[in-house]
Design an enzyme around this catalytic site. Structure first.
Site, PDB file in Angstrom:
ATOM      1  N   SER A 306       0.813  -1.209   0.000  1.00 46.15           N
ATOM      2  CA  SER A 306       0.000   0.000   0.000  1.00 46.15           C
ATOM      3  C   SER A 306       0.852   1.268   0.000  1.00 46.15           C
ATOM      4  O   SER A 306       1.511   1.576  -0.973  1.00 46.15           O
ATOM      5  CB  SER A 306      -0.961  -0.046   1.193  1.00 46.15           C
ATOM      6  OG  SER A 306      -1.976   0.911   1.098  1.00 46.15           O
ATOM      7  N   ASP A 317       9.983   5.084 -10.401  1.00 47.01           N
ATOM      8  CA  ASP A 317       9.547   5.649 -11.683  1.00 47.01           C
ATOM      9  C   ASP A 317      10.199   6.991 -11.989  1.00 47.01           C
ATOM     10  O   ASP A 317      10.400   7.342 -13.153  1.00 47.01           O
ATOM     11  CB  ASP A 317       8.024   5.805 -11.693  1.00 47.01           C
ATOM     12  CG  ASP A 317       7.308   4.479 -11.895  1.00 47.01           C
ATOM     13  OD1 ASP A 317       7.995   3.443 -11.963  1.00 47.01           O
ATOM     14  OD2 ASP A 317       6.065   4.476 -11.972  1.00 47.01           O
ATOM     15  N   LYS A 331      -0.741  -4.068  -3.332  1.00 46.61           N
ATOM     16  CA  LYS A 331      -2.026  -3.483  -2.932  1.00 46.61           C
ATOM     17  C   LYS A 331      -2.112  -2.088  -3.548  1.00 46.61           C
ATOM     18  O   LYS A 331      -1.483  -1.153  -3.083  1.00 46.61           O
ATOM     19  CB  LYS A 331      -2.175  -3.402  -1.417  1.00 46.61           C
ATOM     20  CG  LYS A 331      -3.521  -2.799  -0.982  1.00 46.61           C
ATOM     21  CD  LYS A 331      -3.667  -2.827   0.539  1.00 46.61           C
ATOM     22  CE  LYS A 331      -5.024  -2.245   0.964  1.00 46.61           C
ATOM     23  NZ  LYS A 331      -5.097  -0.788   0.849  1.00 46.61           N
TER      24      LYS A 331
END
Length: 407
Positions: A306, A317, A331
């Protein structure tokens, strides 16, 4: 991962057409309900079949007339409410009774009355201690990570649900709880008497490693963790930190706004994360231009979930650091919590989240840049129980940070 929400105050109104008025009355007219609260509740006749209505009513009547004990109407309503949440088929959408809602809120905020341990249900089905908080009653009584709780106040709890056992361990401040724990290194049960008190979970800790590489472990993203993260960054910086290892292994997540704030401290001006609801409405979170100017390594494993994955995804990224460890949990959903008027509550999945590159990691997880497996004897061991000299993932992170500093 959770977002704060205002209390749920809007009530469901009577909307059924003439064809289903009799259904609406029969479903919730329990024990003179309409005499107390005439508006009642029904469903849209375009979305609910008469067959379903009839079946609901039949089941209620069978339970009322045939069950071997008296049936309380309020109990049936509680069960129906819980069933509505469960019918979503989403493990993260749940109804909580008043007591369980209080426990859930305490767990998120990181403040509660108890003994000062973090626990989970191990593969053997026993409630097992993962962390023992420094300065806690549990620490003083001699509780150790890996201890397995088999009795609470003399009652065998080996077959009880996790929530039930936790509720038994918690209680009023100043009262005593007796635990019987199974310790892998011992042949007999160990009896421990522990006095409960108010605990503020220590969900973050830090230290300086070799070559002035700072290390910060975030155990859970509680409601104040961003402030404490900044405090730890400032403290390590004053001590001459030149690189940073952030450890979110075994971190199950927490507050959405807190992880966004932490990512903002680390990243240059860029996208941190975005969410999307059922209507495809997107909400973006961005960082400002200010960032931590030093090498950053993030440690992850299969229990990093999460909010932990939001941080890992944003770092990866945006090419702001290196992920080391094993694939994360996967998640990619965001929950909102709603306080109900009687003190109970509802947790509902309201959005999916996406990493900056547009990937929803639900059920997939995030692969590390460099995969490092722990030694086999530590594969199922909580991170906090692995000696630093045997922690292969931490050793690799330290090696990478030192290498970047030499460039």
């Amino acid at each position: 991962m959770y977002k704060n929400n205002k209390d749920l105050t809007n009530k469901v109104l009577l909307v059924a057409a003439t064809a289903v008025i009799s259904f609406g009355i029969s479903v919730l007219v329990f024990a003179g309900w309409l005499r107390v609260n005439p508006p009642g509740i029904t469903f849209d006749n375009k979305s609910v079949s008469k067959t379903a209505v009839s079946k609901f009513n039949s089941v209620r009547e069978i339970l009322k007339s045939q069950y071997y004990e008296n049936v309380d109407d309020n109990t049936l309503i509680e069960g129906a409410i819980s069933g509505m949440a469960g019918a979503m088929g989403d493990r993260y959408t749940s109804y909580f009774s008043k007591d369980k809602w209080q426990m859930f809120q305490q767990d998120l905020t990181g403040s509660f009355v108890g003994i000062g341990v973090m626990v989970h249900t191990a593969s053997d089905g026993l409630l097992t201690v993962m962390e023992v908080f420094e300065g806690s009653p549990a620490k003083a009584a001699g509780v150790l990570p890996g201890d397995k709780v088999v009795k609470v106040d003399g009652k065998d709890v080996s077959d009880e649900e996790e929530d039930t056992i936790i509720k038994m361990i918690k209680g009023k401040e100043g009262t005593e709880v007796q635990l019987a724990v199974l310790r892998p290194s011992e042949s007999n049960l160990i009896e421990l008497h522990i006095t409960r008190r108010r605990i503020k979970e220590e969900n973050i800790n830090s230290r300086m490693l070799s070559d002035n590489i700072g290390y910060i472990r975030i155990i859970k993203f509680d409601s104040e963790i961003a402030r404490y993260f900044k405090d730890n960054i400032d403290s390590l910086t004053q001590k001459g930190m030149r690189g940073l290892v952030i450890d979110v292994r075994d971190n199950p997540g927490g507050y959405y706004n807190q992880v966004v704030s932490i990512a903002d401290m680390l990243l240059p001006k860029c996208t941190i994360v975005y969410t999307e609801d059922k209507d495809q409405k997107k909400e973006y979170k961005y960082s400002d231009a200010k960032q931590l100017n030093m090498p950053v390594i993030v440690l992850v494993n299969g229990n990093s979930a999460s909010a932990s994955e939001i941080l890992a995804g944003a770092i990866k990224d945006n090419k702001r650091g290196t992920l080391v460890g094993t694939r994360t949990y996967g998640k990619g959903l965001v929950q909102a919590s709603f306080n109900l008027e009687d003190g109970s509550g509802l947790k509902v999945t309201v959005q999916r989240y996406f990493t900056p590159s547009g990937v929803c990691i639900q059920g997939k997880g995030i692969d590390p840049d460099i995969e490092v497996l722990q030694d086999e004897k530590y594969r199922s061991t909580p991170v906090s129980n692995i000696p630093q000299e045997d922690d292969l993932q931490l050793s690799k992170a330290l090696e990478l940070a030192e290498s970047e500093l030499r460039r």
